[in-house]
Design an enzyme around this catalytic site. Structure first.
Site, mmCIF file in Angstrom:
data_model
loop_
_atom_site.group_PDB
_atom_site.id
_atom_site.type_symbol
_atom_site.label_atom_id
_atom_site.label_comp_id
_atom_site.label_asym_id
_atom_site.label_seq_id
_atom_site.Cartn_x
_atom_site.Cartn_y
_atom_site.Cartn_z
ATOM 1 N N HIS A 123 -2.477 -2.172 -9.742
ATOM 2 C CA HIS A 123 -3.479 -1.525 -8.878
ATOM 3 C C HIS A 123 -4.757 -2.356 -8.887
ATOM 4 O O HIS A 123 -5.125 -2.931 -9.904
ATOM 5 C CB HIS A 123 -3.788 -0.105 -9.382
ATOM 6 N N HIS A 154 0.865 -1.195 0.000
ATOM 7 C CA HIS A 154 0.000 0.000 0.000
ATOM 8 C C HIS A 154 0.895 1.236 0.000
ATOM 9 O O HIS A 154 1.710 1.389 -0.887
ATOM 10 C CB HIS A 154 -0.941 -0.080 1.208
ATOM 11 N N ASP A 158 2.769 5.326 -6.650
ATOM 12 C CA ASP A 158 4.021 5.191 -5.889
ATOM 13 C C ASP A 158 5.262 5.053 -6.758
ATOM 14 O O ASP A 158 6.373 5.043 -6.238
ATOM 15 C CB ASP A 158 3.919 3.969 -4.959
HETATM 16 C C1 SDX Z 1 -1.487 2.113 -3.391
HETATM 17 O O1 SDX Z 1 -6.243 0.759 -3.372
HETATM 18 C C2 SDX Z 1 -5.738 1.928 -3.568
HETATM 19 O O2 SDX Z 1 -6.440 2.834 -4.068
HETATM 20 C C3 SDX Z 1 -4.274 2.074 -3.159
HETATM 21 C C4 SDX Z 1 -3.624 3.417 -3.525
HETATM 22 C C5 SDX Z 1 -4.259 4.597 -2.766
HETATM 23 O O3 SDX Z 1 -4.149 5.720 -3.268
HETATM 24 O O4 SDX Z 1 -4.751 4.356 -1.621
HETATM 25 O O5 SDX Z 1 -3.736 3.633 -4.919
HETATM 26 C C6 SDX Z 1 -2.144 3.425 -3.115
HETATM 27 O O6 SDX Z 1 -1.440 1.290 -2.506
HETATM 28 C C7 SDX Z 1 -0.952 1.844 -4.759
HETATM 29 C C8 SDX Z 1 -0.385 0.390 -4.904
HETATM 30 C C9 SDX Z 1 1.022 0.401 -4.316
HETATM 31 N N1 SDX Z 1 1.550 -0.984 -4.238
HETATM 32 C C10 SDX Z 1 2.490 -1.426 -5.088
HETATM 33 O O7 SDX Z 1 2.969 -0.754 -6.008
HETATM 34 C C11 SDX Z 1 2.993 -2.837 -4.791
HETATM 35 C C12 SDX Z 1 3.093 -3.625 -6.100
HETATM 36 N N2 SDX Z 1 1.759 -3.831 -6.612
HETATM 37 C C13 SDX Z 1 1.054 -4.986 -6.173
HETATM 38 O O8 SDX Z 1 1.514 -5.800 -5.217
HETATM 39 C C14 SDX Z 1 -0.371 -5.128 -6.641
HETATM 40 O O9 SDX Z 1 -0.452 -4.681 -7.929
HETATM 41 C C15 SDX Z 1 -1.405 -4.442 -5.774
HETATM 42 C C16 SDX Z 1 -1.264 -4.823 -4.334
HETATM 43 C C17 SDX Z 1 -1.281 -2.945 -5.906
HETATM 44 C C18 SDX Z 1 -2.772 -4.866 -6.274
HETATM 45 O O10 SDX Z 1 -2.844 -6.225 -6.071
HETATM 46 P P1 SDX Z 1 -4.141 -7.093 -6.498
HETATM 47 O O11 SDX Z 1 -5.195 -6.228 -7.078
HETATM 48 O O12 SDX Z 1 -4.489 -7.949 -5.335
HETATM 49 O O13 SDX Z 1 -3.581 -7.955 -7.705
HETATM 50 P P2 SDX Z 1 -2.917 -9.375 -7.520
HETATM 51 O O14 SDX Z 1 -1.851 -9.316 -6.471
HETATM 52 O O15 SDX Z 1 -3.997 -10.385 -7.394
HETATM 53 O O16 SDX Z 1 -2.174 -9.545 -8.936
HETATM 54 C C19 SDX Z 1 -2.890 -9.927 -10.080
HETATM 55 C C20 SDX Z 1 -1.822 -10.518 -10.990
HETATM 56 C C21 SDX Z 1 -0.975 -11.593 -10.293
HETATM 57 O O17 SDX Z 1 -0.431 -12.422 -11.324
HETATM 58 P P3 SDX Z 1 -1.053 -13.934 -11.489
HETATM 59 O O18 SDX Z 1 -1.156 -14.543 -10.123
HETATM 60 O O19 SDX Z 1 -2.415 -13.705 -12.131
HETATM 61 O O20 SDX Z 1 -0.075 -14.619 -12.402
HETATM 62 O O21 SDX Z 1 -0.878 -9.493 -11.344
HETATM 63 C C22 SDX Z 1 0.389 -9.802 -10.786
HETATM 64 C C23 SDX Z 1 0.172 -10.837 -9.700
HETATM 65 O O22 SDX Z 1 1.320 -11.639 -9.539
HETATM 66 N N3 SDX Z 1 0.922 -8.559 -10.214
HETATM 67 C C24 SDX Z 1 2.180 -8.184 -10.282
HETATM 68 C C25 SDX Z 1 2.225 -6.919 -9.668
HETATM 69 N N4 SDX Z 1 1.003 -6.580 -9.247
HETATM 70 C C26 SDX Z 1 0.190 -7.610 -9.571
HETATM 71 N N5 SDX Z 1 3.272 -8.795 -10.793
HETATM 72 C C27 SDX Z 1 4.423 -8.108 -10.693
HETATM 73 N N6 SDX Z 1 4.549 -6.882 -10.127
HETATM 74 C C28 SDX Z 1 3.474 -6.259 -9.612
HETATM 75 N N7 SDX Z 1 3.599 -5.064 -9.044
#
Ligand code: SDX
Length: 433
Positions: free
Chosen positions: A306, A267, A362
């Protein structure tokens, strides 16, 4: 039954049910009527991370994840970032309208009046280790405020709630700056109410012997970053504020739950994680190897992806532009070259395209904070300062919600059925853990 409904056939019994559709949702409680017999509890939904569950009705922020749209109370984020001040946006989020000049002046004076913290908070902060993470300090200090303002427990009084929200918005920068100074071993600089909200924060953070000579371009860039972080509907930390607040606990305790959630690297902690990732990658020629590790599931591309945005996060677009304005002032951050190349490669790679993974808020923000002179572990504190008005507005909206009940999800029980107590001498040794 109107067309705005579902007809559900329970194939276990052949029974049909009509369930109304309102606001493109169905009421989960309407599923409880679907039973196999009178003893049956009825159907529930299972949605462990709330991937497809609306937890509330809110008029504060609108996001269209497919089209990359973000609006606060209907105003496009691009226009607010260009034209508004942070205190204007904080007023808008809480009150629902942009303030006129008289309202803004009154609001500004109220916030200035509450910038100081009780001197015992200083003792509290001085109790942290020299290397305490500033998010841990912010978390502890904000929750401690509930003990300095016991009147905040009177959550049914709207005027009292307004006072507490103003107090917390006013004191958050002071506490954040004090945490920064503690980590630097510097004396605390107290609020200077001749300065505006962001100028006061910058001065309390960076002043060395007299008022800090702020770079106005950098100060406005920081204010725009705070505006871009101000609210984002029902994200993890806002949901924590609402969930904890639904127990009727005071504002400070509720917001401290949000700070704890934001601390997480998935997050708000992602901005810190992005810089650590860029440091680890080091140079452009290491990018292909890192991307391979990501695609092999060994790493995450921090700052990408996201839950809601399945296109470019509009905030990331604006932050990327700010980065260049800031670097004109501070000199290029060498990590920007790696970040830009990482983005270029990722946006061409099917792994990321197929999963609709784009830069989020971020990805570039940490590069700017670093150029402004903030240490990496402080970045999420800056995110929290930006998100504070959103948490406050969402908490107030929750308190005024006519459907408000304490948040208490159900579960699917997967444990053992009833079994009799076993005397200790008859118990088998568990496999060694
Ligand atoms: C913020 O919710 C909000 O509005 C948050 C925010 C706010 O203003 O409050 O916008 C702020 O928290 C932004 C997000 C910051 N976090 C990151 O940058 C961390 C990296 N990103 C992730 O871990 C991920 O994308 C999330 C946590 C942001 C979202 O996760 P989800 O929606 O639960 O998606 P998921 O983990 O189920 O992923 C779906 C697929 C998976 O692949 P498969 O299992 O289908 O093969 O996408 C892949 C994941 O492995 N994936 C990524 C990835 N994010 C998702 N693979 C590599 N790198 C990534 N960053």
């Amino acid at each position: 039954m109107s067309n705005e409904s579902l007809t559900i056939t329970d194939n276990r019994t052949g029974q049909k049910y009509e369930v109304a559709i309102t606001d493109n949702t169905i009421q989960a409680m309407d599923l409880r009527q679907i039973k196999v017999d009178e003893e049956d509890f009825g159907l529930m939904t299972y949605d462990p991370s709330f991937m497809n569950t609306a937890a509330c009705r809110s008029a504060i922020t609108f996001i269209d994840g497919e089209r990359g749209i973000l609006r606060y109370r209907g105003y496009p984020i691009e226009q607010l970032a260009e034209k508004a001040t942070f205190l204007e946006v904080a007023y808008l989020l809480s009150e629902g309208e942009l303030p006129n000049q008289e309202q803004l002046d009154k609001w500004t004076d109220l916030i200035k009046y509450h910038t100081y913290v009780h001197t015992n908070i200083i003792k509290f902060l001085e109790g942290f280790r020299y290397d305490a993470h500033p998010m841990g300090m912010l978390l502890g200090a904000v929750s401690a405020l509930s003990t300095f303002y016991p009147d905040a427990r009177n959550i049914k009084d709207p005027e009292n709630r307004y006072l507490q929200r103003a107090r917390l918005l006013a004191k958050a920068p002071t506490i954040a700056a004090f945490a920064f100074r503690h980590s630097r071993g510097l004396p605390f600089v107290f609020p200077d109410n001749d300065l505006d909200y962001v100028g006061n924060f910058v001065n309390m953070t960076f002043s060395i012997g007299g008022q800090h000579k702020a770079n106005k371009v950098l100060q406005r860039a920081l204010e725009v970053l705070l505006i871009l972080h101000a609210d984002h509907e029902q994200n993890c930390s806002t949901s924590a504020v609402r969930g904890v607040g639904s127990s009727s606990v005071d504002l400070y305790s509720s917001v401290s739950a949000g700070i704890a959630a934001l601390y997480g690297p998935l997050h708000g902690g992602a901005n810190e994680a992005v810089i650590k990732m860029l440091d680890e990658i080091g140079t452009r020629d290491n990018i292909p190897g890192f991307i391979k590790d990501v695609k092999d599931g060994k790493r995450r591309l921090m700052g990408f992806g996201h839950r809601v945005y399945k296109s470019y996060d509009p905030r990331a677009e604006l932050i990327k532009k700010i980065a260049f304005e800031v670097f004109d002032q501070t000199g290029m951050n060498p990590k920007l070259e790696v970040a830009l190349e990482l983005e270029r490669i990722a946006l061409e790679d099917d792994y990321f395209i197929s999963r609709k993974l784009y830069p989020n808020v971020d990805f570039y923000s940490g590069l700017i904070y670093q150029a402004m002179g903030y240490p990496t572990e402080y970045f999420t504190v800056l995110f929290a300062l930006g998100r504070m008005p959103g948490w406050l507005a969402q908490w107030e909206e929750m308190r005024c919600d006519e459907n408000l009940k304490i948040a208490r999800p159900r579960q699917i029980y997967t444990g053992p059925e009833e079994r009799p107590y076993v005397p200790i001498e008859q118990r088998k040794a568990l496999a060694s853990v």
